[in-house]
Every structure is written in structure tokens, then in C-alpha cells.
Write a protein that holds these residues in place. Structure first.
Motif, short mmCIF file in Angstrom:
data_model
loop_
_atom_site.label_atom_id
_atom_site.label_comp_id
_atom_site.label_asym_id
_atom_site.label_seq_id
_atom_site.Cartn_x
_atom_site.Cartn_y
_atom_site.Cartn_z
N TYR A 1 -116.64 17.20 47.46
CA TYR A 1 -115.30 17.76 47.22
C TYR A 1 -114.21 16.76 47.58
CZ TYR A 1 -117.56 22.37 46.93
OH TYR A 1 -118.33 23.44 46.58
N ALA B 1 -108.10 31.79 53.39
CA ALA B 1 -109.54 31.70 53.61
C ALA B 1 -109.94 30.25 53.94
CB ALA B 1 -110.29 32.19 52.36
N VAL B 2 -109.28 29.29 53.29
CA VAL B 2 -109.57 27.88 53.59
C VAL B 2 -109.17 27.57 55.04
CG1 VAL B 2 -108.93 25.49 53.04
CG2 VAL B 2 -109.39 27.10 51.18
N LEU C 1 -106.56 32.88 49.12
CA LEU C 1 -107.55 31.80 49.10
C LEU C 1 -107.16 30.70 50.09
CD1 LEU C 1 -110.12 30.96 47.63
CD2 LEU C 1 -108.69 29.98 45.82
N LEU D 1 -108.77 36.67 39.68
CA LEU D 1 -108.15 35.54 38.99
C LEU D 1 -107.04 34.96 39.87
CD1 LEU D 1 -107.96 34.02 36.18
CD2 LEU D 1 -106.08 35.57 35.66
N VAL D 2 -107.04 33.65 40.04
CA VAL D 2 -105.95 33.01 40.79
C VAL D 2 -105.36 31.87 39.97
CG1 VAL D 2 -106.76 33.56 43.11
CG2 VAL D 2 -107.55 31.46 42.01
N HIS D 3 -104.11 31.58 40.25
CA HIS D 3 -103.41 30.46 39.63
C HIS D 3 -103.29 29.34 40.65
CE1 HIS D 3 -102.30 34.06 37.41
NE2 HIS D 3 -102.04 33.29 36.37
N LEU D 4 -103.87 28.21 40.36
CA LEU D 4 -103.79 27.06 41.27
C LEU D 4 -102.89 26.01 40.63
CD1 LEU D 4 -107.60 26.68 42.17
CD2 LEU D 4 -105.90 28.22 43.18
N GLN E 1 -111.62 28.90 57.52
CA GLN E 1 -112.85 28.09 57.61
C GLN E 1 -112.64 26.84 58.45
OE1 GLN E 1 -116.03 28.40 56.52
NE2 GLN E 1 -115.64 30.47 55.81
N LEU F 1 -112.43 33.42 40.32
CA LEU F 1 -113.19 33.17 41.55
C LEU F 1 -114.54 33.89 41.47
CD1 LEU F 1 -110.38 33.48 44.26
CD2 LEU F 1 -111.40 31.40 43.31
N ARG G 1 -116.30 25.51 50.24
CA ARG G 1 -117.19 26.35 49.44
C ARG G 1 -117.20 27.78 49.97
NH1 ARG G 1 -122.17 24.94 47.21
NH2 ARG G 1 -122.98 26.60 45.90
N CYS G 2 -117.31 27.91 51.27
CA CYS G 2 -117.37 29.24 51.88
C CYS G 2 -116.09 30.03 51.67
CB CYS G 2 -117.70 29.13 53.38
SG CYS G 2 -119.39 28.58 53.68
N ALA G 3 -114.94 29.31 51.61
CA ALA G 3 -113.68 30.01 51.38
C ALA G 3 -113.61 30.55 49.95
CB ALA G 3 -112.51 29.07 51.65
N PHE G 4 -114.11 29.78 49.01
CA PHE G 4 -114.05 30.18 47.60
C PHE G 4 -115.19 31.14 47.25
CE2 PHE G 4 -111.05 27.60 44.97
CZ PHE G 4 -110.52 26.78 45.96
N THR H 1 -118.86 24.79 41.34
CA THR H 1 -119.32 25.52 42.53
C THR H 1 -118.24 26.39 43.17
OG1 THR H 1 -118.73 23.69 43.99
CG2 THR H 1 -120.97 23.68 43.10
N LEU H 2 -117.02 26.34 42.65
CA LEU H 2 -115.94 27.12 43.29
C LEU H 2 -115.40 28.22 42.39
CD1 LEU H 2 -113.90 24.21 44.99
CD2 LEU H 2 -115.72 25.61 45.98
N ASP I 1 -100.42 33.94 43.80
CA ASP I 1 -101.61 34.75 44.07
C ASP I 1 -102.75 33.97 44.73
OD1 ASP I 1 -102.50 33.21 41.98
OD2 ASP I 1 -102.59 34.85 40.53
#
Lengths: 482, 399
Positions: free
Chosen positions: B192, B379-380, B376, A175-178, B383, A170, A440-443, A200-201, B372
Motif C-alpha cells: 500500500y 477507522a484508519v 472510513l 459507497l464512499v467518495h474519496l 487502526q 466498500l 486493510r482492516c479499516a477498509f 483489496t480495499l 461521506d
């Protein structure tokens, strides 16, 4: 750039992982879209996730914008450096970390070349489906950023269909796992949002891919028509019978000439060339191919060939995949666009493009993924003629506006990047773009990760978003929201 | 956010009702009763807006007033997820039920969220097409509901999941913003991918008001084959063997000592595939009804909850070992009624890289760990819905 920061970066990456001399930096001043150029302050070449994290932490602390880059083949300026920023080039992270054939998964680093994934699993009869024309040089990391497509996404889907999970650094260096190797991981589908976010993220440093079992057979048919309209009618006929070909590609005469000049694909010299590929079980494909043949003939095809060998098939595709580069044979300069329309608007937009071409005196070659309405008009011009470059830019922009008017998109697979961000407000209303920027703002609340791309203007993350206001076009009854 | 379970007060409900009646008309607001309880929490009112704009207005009012909103479609899966921390307004999209545009020649459809799956499929079938999903209870389940709960079904193997088929979405956000993303064309990378973000978000980011999908032609022919298998290992072996061949099955699932295979396409193609599949066991003609096997778990009696679990195809036999009544799809997504220790089962699934979700309210967390990326995800949420108006507490990690 502050010498202390350069020293710190050198400490993280070692002496061979940092580029800061101005002549070497020039190599990174643009990607595949060469009319935008910015020289970055530094380029780093990390070879591990930890190094990427360490570099990004420095950027975060010092508020330095950064741009991730793979092979630099992008066509929308997505990897264009940001002035005063750092380019993080992932070409050294090119290991294939895991091949799990039983579950059809491959885990790679972002610098792995697209075609190498297929290369690794081909002997077990698997392939990696997304196949951008640059697949022999473009990287998976770049494909993830742009959600790359290719000719076969009509049937197999895009990069996003084939990415199950990602390790992402990030913009604050964490570091994150998605997502995961299994489907439907609990929580929001952030892997789905990350793919196609154009850098951008954050930065993907590990990617879990899904591979696909190779179909029992692949058959490729080439049909020559007098015009693109006839070819387009054949495409409609094929879709209407309820088939889902692996690919349907179309080229107009100018594109055929260029491809012939470049790779001698032995294409018939015709007004509209259709390339139809079917794959699947042999019995299924044979039955359907007979239908395709018939439909093409009914719509005026005067020559039909079915590639008789793998070599012939490869040659047919080589001509198509070389089409962009081939333009160099017939024009000093060109702009390639990537608009999308509902497929049924194809004849109409082709006529409109022809009119625009006649008005401006600029030639336009057309190459399309006809099955899904993705157009690649190539606007040919000569930079040495004063005013022609501007005229070519205006013409390609006008084509994208036509795509929007028809309910389509400004980009099907190349991305918005730097090139088309000003077109975003023509395609989307302000609240639409603001809502995307909430993600975007969250990331990336500080907007450090490729900050100047995709959106026409950035939304400050402290902003209170306003409620929906209709777009002027809607109020005027010109555009409708879907 | 504090725990705010609270009983519906009559005066409060009347007050809210009045405001909402002004937006949607008096006949489309009613006071809630016990039967409207969502995962055990009784709301104050049920409101049914007529369109997108009214939906957004209802949300804006509720958001300003600090009321919690529970979005609702057909109500078939309304008890999935955790109980709401607070539930004041049930917002039903039942009246947003139109198929707005079936662009059949372009193989796309734009449909409102409250349209039932079956109604949509009937409309699409008039032009020989379908949305290639087979979710639970299609006669009642709505498009918005299957998207919010990410219920794709068995056809996912052949055609992809909802996340792969959705190409555009319009959301009404908590603050009244109406935002569209994606588009009407099957190939589009501008901006997005919020259609994917909305899919599976359980209404916690916004109310889905409409969606656009890519479509597939109805299959020319279909055939269901069933192979009896002795045990879990044999079941896995048959599934992996089928996946390992160069076939193109639309769906494969295992249940009750059987593996079912759905073949679609030309008669010649189906016959050729069948001849390959015969290598793996004694094949008999199956009933199309087997593809509803998932639904049969619900009415069945049993002490435990119904769970959805995920695993890798190569771990199907291990996942099935502790289960008695289950349906596992070849993609590694399974459903079971489980009356043992659910937390222990979840721990085992998670150790194996999978997950376990409880479908229905119990005392346990419905979701398990998102890992983890939870900060995030929060945070989403922050927003999109900073006041926690939409389905508060119902999603992962208390979102």
C-alpha cells in the motif's frame, strides 16, 4: 454455490448479468498470468454502481469473498478468482461520464478502456498519460487497482498521479467518495491509498481522471549500441545533463530479435537499443535532442535515427510495446518479471542476469524502462521439457531477489497480486507489512475483497499489533532500513 | 473521547519528564512553558529524541501512560488544525536532521524528518538537483512538517505535489512500531501507498521520521513573467489561456491584479514560450520574489484568519470574487486573508466542489467537511492510533 444465493444474484443483475455454468466460468479462471488458475463459483457483470453495491452486500452478508476484474490483462494474478468466491467483472460499466476540458478532468466508469480516454479528448489536444503496453485493451479500473505505469511515467507519473477522486463500493456494500475534482480535499488521502491496492480495499465504480495537454512536439530517437552497458552509460549521461525525457526504453538483442520477428519495427540488429523520447515546446526539444544525439555517440552509438513522421514514431513504439507478446516467436513459454533497481545498478544486474542465464541454460531477454530502472526480464523456457518451468520460476525469483538486494522493488507496475506475495516478506519487514494491513482492516475488516492477494499472510483485524522488532537481515548488518 | 483540556501540573510534568529523560538523556527534555503552547494549549514537556528508535520509545511510553503527543518539526505551522483535545508531550524531531543518502545519479534522496527544506535543497544543489517544491518558510520548515501539512507550493503545476514526489516513508506509530513503506526507487507498486497516507495527515497516524523523494535537476534557466490583469474575470481568462496552450510553465499564480508565470528550461524554450504568452497581455519581467507572495499574507494586518481554499481552474474568478488579499495558483489552490464570514465563504467553496481550511487556530473548525468518507478516515485512525495519542482532535471530524 448455494442456489438461493445464485437466484438472489440473478434477481439483482438480470438473466444476462450472471454466469454460473462451469464451461463459461472457465473464461474467468485466470488473468494475464496464466499459470495460476482458479474457477470461481459465479461471475457477475453489473452495469451500475447500485448493482455492484447490491452484489457486495450479498457477499458481505454471506461472507463470500469477491474479486473485481476489468479486462483481465493483469500480469501478477491480481484478478485470479478466489476459490468459492465471486468474480465481479466491470467490463459493462464502460461509460465516459463527463469530459471537462477547461479543468482537464474526465470522469469514467471502471470498464472504460485506457486508450479510449485519450481517444475522447485527442481532438482537443489532450491525452491521458499512463500508457501500459496493454493500453488498447486494459481498463481504467484495472489500472487503478494496479497503479499501472507505462513507458511515459518517467516524466508524467503513474496512474495514481492522474486519479483525483473515486467512488468506491466498500466491502460492506456502502459507497464512499474519496478525493474530488478539486485538489487537496480535507482529510486523509484515501484516494492515494486506494490506487494500487490491487482490489483489496473495495471496488471503484467511478473514477475522476486528470488529463494532460499534449506537448507541442514529440521526438523519438533510436540509438543502436554494441552492448546494453554502452546504452546504459548513455542513459546515465542523459540524466546527468538534467533532462527529463518523456521516456527512455532499452532492449537487448534477444528482445530486439523477437520484436523484429513479430512486428517488423525495422530495429537495427544490435547489442543494446535505446529509444529516447523528448516532448515539450519545439525550441526546447530541438535543443535537447541535439544533446541526446551527442551523448549517445559519445557512448558508442553506431546508428542513430530520429523518427521523421508520426507513422515512423508509431512503428518504433509498436515494436517496444509488442515486446512481451513477441517472445512467443522465439520461445514456447516465458515468464515476464517487473523488478525495479536504482538505475545506476543497471550494468551490474545485467551482468548478474547473464551469469544466472549461463548457469541455468535458460535464455533471458531484457526490456526495460531504463529511465526509472524498471526491468522486464523475460525468462524463456519450454514447458514440455521436464523441470524447465520450475527452473524458470526459480530464475525469475532470483532476479527479484537481486533487485531487493540493490535497494529496489519486486514490482514497478504489474503489482504483487498472487504471483509475488511470498516475495513481500523479503522486501519488507514484518512490522511494515502489519502496518499496511492496518489500512486493510479499516477498509475491509472481514477480508472479503480479493482476500488472498498482496500479503504473504493476512493479519487478523482483531490482532493487537506488536512493536517493532528488527528484521534478522538488519541485525546481521546485511540490509538497512531506508 | 472526552474533552480533556487540562492545566499542566508540575508534579505530573516532573514524573513524565523523568521517564522521558531516561530515554533521550536529561538535556533533551525540558518542562514546557507558555511559549510552547500549541494552538492555545500548553503541554507538559518538550522532548527531542536523537533518532528513530528513541522517537518510537517516547511514543510507546506516552501511549502507555495515556499522554497526548504533539509531533513538531520547525514549528512554523504548528497552529494549523484544531486545538488539541489534550497536549502533554511535544515531540520535536529537530535532531533527526540528516540527509541520509543523496543518490544523485538515481535522482533520489533519503532525508530525516527534522531536516529543514532549505538545508535539504542546499545539499541537493551540490549536485545540481532539487526537491521540486517551494513550501512556506523553507529556512525553518522541516521535511516532516511540510509533509504532515501537505504544503507543496507553486511548483506543483509543473512537477506535481509532495504526494507525487514522495516515494518512501518511515513512520513511528503510537505503539512504538517503526514501519517503512514505499522504497528508494521512483517506480514501485509493492504494498500500500502509505507515503501518500502520511502526506497531509497532520501527524495523526504516526510521526514521520524519514522520507524518500524523487528529485529533479535544477532548471538550466528560469524566468518570471508578470501580466497585469484588470479584474477577476481577466485573471481567470489569462490563466486558462496559458493552461490551454501547449506550453510547459513550472508555475502560474494570480495575486493583486497580476498573473505570474514561471518558465524553466533552455533559453530557446523559454523565449519561444514567452512569445506565445505575449498574446494574452502585456508581459513584463517579474521578480523571483513574487513566488513568495503567499508568505506575505501572514505578517499583513487584518482581523480575519488566513485560509487555504481549493476550487477548479474554471471557477477561479468566482472563488476570488469575495476576496481582497489572495494568491491563487493555477491548479485551483488559493490562500487568502479573509476578514468576512468564513463559514459563509466555506459553504460557497464547498457548494462549488471545493473546500476551505483555516490556517491557524480560531473558534471555527479548521477543516470543513470531508464528506461521506469520514467514518472510513476514523477507522484508519482507530487502526493506527486506537488510544488517540497523536494530535488528538486536531484533524478533520475530531480525529
Amino acid at each position: 454455490m448455494n442456489p438461493n444465493i445464485l437466484e438472489e444474484l440473478r434477481g439483482i443483475l438480470g438473466p444476462h448479468g450472471l454466469i454460473s455454468s462451469s464451461e463459461e466460468l472457465r473464461t474467468y479462471e485466470c488473468d494475464g498470468l496464466t499459470n495460476f488458475r482458479v474457477i470461481p463459483s459465479a461471475v457477475v457483470l453489473p452495469d451500475s454502481t447500485e448493482q455492484v453495491q447490491a452484489v457486495v452486500r450479498v457477499c458481505h452478508r454471506e461472507r463470500i469473498p469477491f474479486v473485481a476484474r476489468g479486462s483481465g490483462t493483469g500480469l501478477s494474478g491480481g484478478a485470479l478468482p478466489v476459490a468459492g468466491g465471486i468474480v465481479i467483472c466491470l467490463a459493462r460499466m464502460k461509460r465516459i461520464l463527463e469530459v471537462d476540458l477547461a479543468n482537464a478532468r474526465v470522469v469514467v466508469e471502471p470498464g472504460v478502456i485506457n486508450l479510449e480516454v485519450t481517444g475522447r479528448v485527442a481532438s482537443a489536444n489532450f491525452f491521458y498519460a499512463p500508457d501500459p503496453s496493454s493500453q488498447s485493451v486494459c481498463s481504467i479500473g484495472g489500472n487503478v487497482a494496479e497503479n499501472s505505469g507505462g513507458a511515459h511515467c518517467l516524466k508524467y507519473g503513474f496512474t495514481t498521479t492522474h486519479v483525483l477522486g473515486l467512488d468506491v463500493v466498500l466491502p460492506d456494500g456502502s459507497l464512499v467518495h474519496l478525493g474530488s475534482k478539486t485538489l487537496d480535499a480535507p482529510g486523509y488521502d484515501l484516494a492515494g491509498v486506494f490506487v494500487g491496492s490491487e482490489g483489496t480495499l473495495g471496488i471503484a465504480t467511478k473514477i475522476i481522471l486528470r488529463i494532460v495537454k499534449r506537448p507541442e512536439c514529440v521526438r523519438t530517437l533510436l540509438a543502436a549500441f554494441h552492448s546494453t552497458n554502452e546504452a546504459g552509460a548513455a542513459v546515465s549521461g542523459i540524466i546527468a545533463t538534467g533532462m527529463l525525457p518523456a521516456a527512455i526504453e532499452m532492449m537487448d538483442n534477444l528482445a530486439i530479435q523477437a520484436a523484429e520477428a513479430a512486428v517488423h519495427a525495422n530495429y537495427p540488429n544490435c547489442g543494446g537499443l535505446l529509444l529516447v523520447e523528448l516532448d515539450g515546446p519545439v525550441a526546447e526539444v530541438d535543443a535537447l535532442m541535439a544533446h541526446v544525439d551527442e551523448i549517445c555517440r559519445q557512448n558508442g552509438a553506431w546508428e542513430i535515427r530520429v523518427a521523421q513522421s508520426e507513422a515512423e514514431r508509431a512503428l518504433v513504439w509498436k515494436g517496444r510495446k509488442a515486446a512481451f507478446a513477441a517472445m512467443g516467436r522465439i520461445s514456447p513459454n516465458y515468464i515476464v518479471q517487473d523488478g525495479v533497481i536504482p538505475r545506476t545498478s543497471l550494468p551490474q544486474i545485467l551482468n548478474e542476469i547473464k551469469e544466472l542465464s549461463a548457469e541455468t541454460g535458460l535464455r533471458v531477454a531484457n526490456v526495460f524502462h531504463a529511465g526509472d530502472g524498471n526491468l522486464h526480464p523475460l525468462v524463456l523456457y519450454d514447458r514440455r521439457v521436464p523441470g524447465q518451468e520450475k527452473a524458470a520460476e526459480r530464475l525469475s525469483e532470483r532476479i527479484l531477489e537481486l533487485c531487493i538486494e540493490k535497494g529496489g522493488s519486486i514490482t514497478g507496475e504489474h503489482g504483487v497480486g498472487e504471483e509475488k506475495k511470498h516475495m513481500m516478506s523479503k522486501m519488507f519487514a514484518e512490522p511494515d507489512l502489519d502496518t499496511m494491513q492496518r489500512v486493510r482492516c479499516a477498509f475491509d475488516p472481514l477480508q472479503l475483497s480479493n482476500p488472498t492477494k498482496v500479503f504473504p499472510r493476512t493479519r487478523l483485524c482483531g490482532d493487537k499489533p506488536g512493536e517493532y522488532v528488527p528484521h534478522p537481515l538488519e541485525t546481521a548488518g546485511i540490509a538497512e532500513r531506508y | 473521547m472526552a474533552e480533556r483540556f487540562r492545566p499542566a501540573s508540575r508534579t505530573e510534568a516532573d514524573g513524565i519528564g523523568e521517564v522521558l529523560r531516561a530515554i533521550v538523556g536529561p538535556e533533551h527534555v525540558r518542562l514546557a512553558t507558555e511559549v510552547d503552547a500549541v494552538a492555545g494549549v500548553v503541554p507538559l514537556v518538550v522532548v527531542e529524541p536523537a533518532d528513530e528508535r528513541q522517537t518510537a520509545s517516547v511514543l510507546r511510553c506516552a501511549n502507555q501512560a495515556g499522554l497526548a503527543v504533539i509531533p513538531c518539526g520547525g514549528g512554523t505551522k504548528l497552529d494549523w488544525g484544531n486545538p488539541s483535545r489534550q497536549a502533554d508531550v511535544v515531540l520535536s524531531v529537530r535532531r533527526l536532521n540528516q540527509v541520509i543518502e543523496h543518490a544523485w545519479a538515481d535522482l533520489t534522496v533519503t532525508v530525516e524528518a527534522g531536516c529543514t527544506v532549505a538545508q535539504l535543497q542546499r545539499t541537493l544543489a551540490q549536485h545540481g538537483q532539487r526537491l521540486a517544491v517551494d513550501p512556506l518558510w523553507p529556512e525553518r520548515a522541516t521535511i516532516g512538517g511540510i509533509l504532515a501539512t501537505n504544503d507543496s507550493g507553486t511548483l506543483r503545476l509543473g512537477y506535481g505535489a509532495l504526494r507525487d514526489l514522495i516515494i518512501g516513508v518511515t513512520l513511528a506509530l503510537a505503539d512504538g512500531t517503526i514501519a517503512s513503506s514505499g522504497g528508494k526507487v521512483v517506480k514501485n507498486v509493492a504494498g500500500y501507498d502509505l507515503p501518500k497516507l502520511a502526506t497531509g495527515s497532520l501527524g495523526t497516524l504516526g510521526v514521520i521520521t524519514r522520507a524518500v523523494f524523487r528529485l529533479h535537476p535544477l532548471p538550466r534557466n528560469t524566468r518570471t513573467l508578470t501580466i497585469a490583469v484588470g479584474d477577476a474575470d481577466a485573471m481567470q481568462r489569462v490563466i486558462l489561456s496559458i493552461l490551454g496552450e501547449q506550453l510547459a510553465p513550472a508555475a502560474v499564480q494570480a495575486r493583486d491584479g497580476n498573473v505570474d508565470i514561471l518558465l524553466e528550461g533552455t533559453l530557446d524554450g523559454i523565449a519561444a514560450q514567452e512569445s506565445v504568452i505575449k498574446k494574452f497581455g502585456e508581459v513584463r519581467e517579474g521578480s523571483p520574489a513574487v513566488w513568495k507572495a503567499r508568505e506575505d499574507l501572514w505578517p499583513s494586518s487584518g482581523a480575519g484568519p488566513i485560509v487555504k481554499f481549493t476550487t477548479l481552474p474554471s471557477r477561479i474568478s468566482a472563488a476570488a470574487a469575495p476576496l481582497s488579499r489572495f494568491v491563487i495558483q493555477a491548479t485551483g489552490i488559493g490562500y487568502a486573508r479573509f476578514d468576512g464570514d468564513v463559514q459563509e465563504l466555506r459553504a460557497a467553496m464547498e457548494r462549488d466542489g471545493g473546500s476551505l481550511m483555516i490556517l491557524g487556530a480560531t473558534k471555527l473548525d479548521a477543516w470543513g467537511s470531508p464528506g461521506d468518507s469520514l467514518p472510513l478516515m476514523r477507522a484508519v485512525k482507530e487502526q493506527f492510533d486506537p488510544k488517540g495519542t497523536l494530535n488528538p482532535g486536531r484533524f478533520v471530524g475530531g480525529i
